[in-house]
Design a protein around this motif. Structure first.
Motif, PDB file in Angstrom:
ATOM      1  N   ALA A  39       0.832  -1.211   0.000  1.00 38.37           N
ATOM      2  CA  ALA A  39       0.000   0.000   0.000  1.00 38.37           C
ATOM      3  C   ALA A  39       0.866   1.259   0.000  1.00 38.37           C
ATOM      4  O   ALA A  39       0.577   2.217  -0.725  1.00 38.37           O
ATOM      5  CB  ALA A  39      -0.939  -0.001   1.210  1.00 38.37           C
ATOM      6  N   THR A  40       1.923   1.255   0.790  1.00 36.99           N
ATOM      7  CA  THR A  40       2.825   2.402   0.829  1.00 36.99           C
ATOM      8  C   THR A  40       3.433   2.668  -0.538  1.00 36.99           C
ATOM      9  O   THR A  40       3.471   3.806  -1.012  1.00 36.99           O
ATOM     10  CB  THR A  40       3.941   2.172   1.869  1.00 36.99           C
ATOM     11  N   GLN A  41       3.910   1.618  -1.185  1.00 35.48           N
ATOM     12  CA  GLN A  41       4.499   1.781  -2.513  1.00 35.48           C
ATOM     13  C   GLN A  41       3.457   2.226  -3.528  1.00 35.48           C
ATOM     14  O   GLN A  41       3.723   3.078  -4.370  1.00 35.48           O
ATOM     15  CB  GLN A  41       5.159   0.478  -2.972  1.00 35.48           C
ATOM     16  N   PHE A  42       2.275   1.652  -3.467  1.00 33.67           N
ATOM     17  CA  PHE A  42       1.220   1.989  -4.417  1.00 33.67           C
ATOM     18  C   PHE A  42       0.828   3.458  -4.304  1.00 33.67           C
ATOM     19  O   PHE A  42       0.816   4.194  -5.296  1.00 33.67           O
ATOM     20  CB  PHE A  42      -0.002   1.097  -4.186  1.00 33.67           C
ATOM     21  N   TRP A  48       4.660  10.516  -7.504  1.00 35.46           N
ATOM     22  CA  TRP A  48       5.740  10.598  -8.489  1.00 35.46           C
ATOM     23  C   TRP A  48       5.197  10.510  -9.908  1.00 35.46           C
ATOM     24  O   TRP A  48       5.706  11.174 -10.818  1.00 35.46           O
ATOM     25  CB  TRP A  48       6.783   9.510  -8.250  1.00 35.46           C
ATOM     26  N   THR A  49       4.164   9.736 -10.111  1.00 35.94           N
ATOM     27  CA  THR A  49       3.560   9.645 -11.443  1.00 35.94           C
ATOM     28  C   THR A  49       2.993  10.989 -11.865  1.00 35.94           C
ATOM     29  O   THR A  49       3.157  11.410 -13.014  1.00 35.94           O
ATOM     30  CB  THR A  49       2.453   8.574 -11.451  1.00 35.94           C
ATOM     31  N   ILE A  50       2.352  11.677 -10.954  1.00 40.56           N
ATOM     32  CA  ILE A  50       1.802  12.999 -11.261  1.00 40.56           C
ATOM     33  C   ILE A  50       2.925  13.981 -11.574  1.00 40.56           C
ATOM     34  O   ILE A  50       2.845  14.739 -12.543  1.00 40.56           O
ATOM     35  CB  ILE A  50       0.914  13.495 -10.104  1.00 40.56           C
ATOM     36  N   ILE A  51       3.982  13.963 -10.778  1.00 34.96           N
ATOM     37  CA  ILE A  51       5.090  14.887 -11.013  1.00 34.96           C
ATOM     38  C   ILE A  51       5.734  14.629 -12.369  1.00 34.96           C
ATOM     39  O   ILE A  51       6.032  15.555 -13.121  1.00 34.96           O
ATOM     40  CB  ILE A  51       6.133  14.780  -9.876  1.00 34.96           C
ATOM     41  N   ILE A  52       5.931  13.371 -12.701  1.00 31.67           N
ATOM     42  CA  ILE A  52       6.610  13.031 -13.952  1.00 31.67           C
ATOM     43  C   ILE A  52       5.739  13.303 -15.172  1.00 31.67           C
ATOM     44  O   ILE A  52       6.200  13.828 -16.179  1.00 31.67           O
ATOM     45  CB  ILE A  52       7.063  11.561 -13.931  1.00 31.67           C
ATOM     46  N   SER A  53       4.462  12.945 -15.097  1.00 37.11           N
ATOM     47  CA  SER A  53       3.626  13.011 -16.300  1.00 37.11           C
ATOM     48  C   SER A  53       2.774  14.273 -16.404  1.00 37.11           C
ATOM     49  O   SER A  53       2.595  14.817 -17.486  1.00 37.11           O
ATOM     50  CB  SER A  53       2.727  11.781 -16.381  1.00 37.11           C
ATOM     51  N   TRP A  54       2.245  14.740 -15.315  1.00 37.92           N
ATOM     52  CA  TRP A  54       1.273  15.820 -15.366  1.00 37.92           C
ATOM     53  C   TRP A  54       1.901  17.197 -15.179  1.00 37.92           C
ATOM     54  O   TRP A  54       1.523  18.161 -15.861  1.00 37.92           O
ATOM     55  CB  TRP A  54       0.214  15.576 -14.298  1.00 37.92           C
ATOM     56  N   LEU A  55       2.853  17.344 -14.274  1.00 41.16           N
ATOM     57  CA  LEU A  55       3.395  18.650 -13.922  1.00 41.16           C
ATOM     58  C   LEU A  55       4.005  19.396 -15.113  1.00 41.16           C
ATOM     59  O   LEU A  55       3.708  20.577 -15.304  1.00 41.16           O
ATOM     60  CB  LEU A  55       4.394  18.529 -12.772  1.00 41.16           C
ATOM     61  N   PRO A  56       4.834  18.753 -15.946  1.00 44.14           N
ATOM     62  CA  PRO A  56       5.382  19.506 -17.084  1.00 44.14           C
ATOM     63  C   PRO A  56       4.297  20.047 -18.023  1.00 44.14           C
ATOM     64  O   PRO A  56       4.373  21.191 -18.480  1.00 44.14           O
ATOM     65  CB  PRO A  56       6.269  18.483 -17.799  1.00 44.14           C
ATOM     66  N   ARG A  57       3.298  19.243 -18.319  1.00 44.02           N
ATOM     67  CA  ARG A  57       2.210  19.705 -19.199  1.00 44.02           C
ATOM     68  C   ARG A  57       1.408  20.834 -18.550  1.00 44.02           C
ATOM     69  O   ARG A  57       1.009  21.787 -19.210  1.00 44.02           O
ATOM     70  CB  ARG A  57       1.278  18.547 -19.550  1.00 44.02           C
TER      71      ARG A  57
END
Length: 114
Positions: A39-42, A48-57
């Motif tokens: 659960a912690t990893q999930f 991190w997924t949001i930072i990598i994929s969403w933040l730049p856009r």
């Protein structure tokens, strides 16, 4: 793994190995400690997924030039590197002073989500 083949009649080889893997997964997921790690990893990975994929856009939509995105996207990664190093040093110090290992691990995991 012995119960799989006689009860289910699975032949040796791939199916037997699959049955043993299923049994091992069931044993791991029946442990609340294993479920807590999963659960912690999930949930930690979502950030991190949001930072990598969403933040730049998102920043581009606000008008930040592509050449400047690194200045806005890099700080979370730098903070992660610094925080991981400092938490490792702090955990080592706590353990060397006799703090219970499980308690130190719990504290570090909780602090990592702040």
């Amino acid at each position: 793994g012995r119960w799989c083949r006689p009860c289910l009649g699975l032949p040796k080889g791939l199916w037997g190995e699959l049955c043993v893997m299923t049994q091992t997964s069931a044993v791991l997921l029946s442990s609340r400690h294993s479920v807590a790690v999963v659960a912690t990893q999930f949930f930690g990975s979502w950030g991190w997924t949001i930072i990598i994929s969403w933040l730049p856009r998102y920043l581009e939509s606000l008008g930040v030039a592509q050449s400047q995105l690194g200045w806005y996207v890099a700080p979370p990664f730098v903070a992660n590197a610094v925080g991981s190093t400092l938490s490792g040093v702090a955990a080592d110090r706590l353990l060397s002073r006799g703090a219970p290992r499980l308690q130190v691990r719990r504290v570090m995991v909780h602090l990592s989500f702040l």
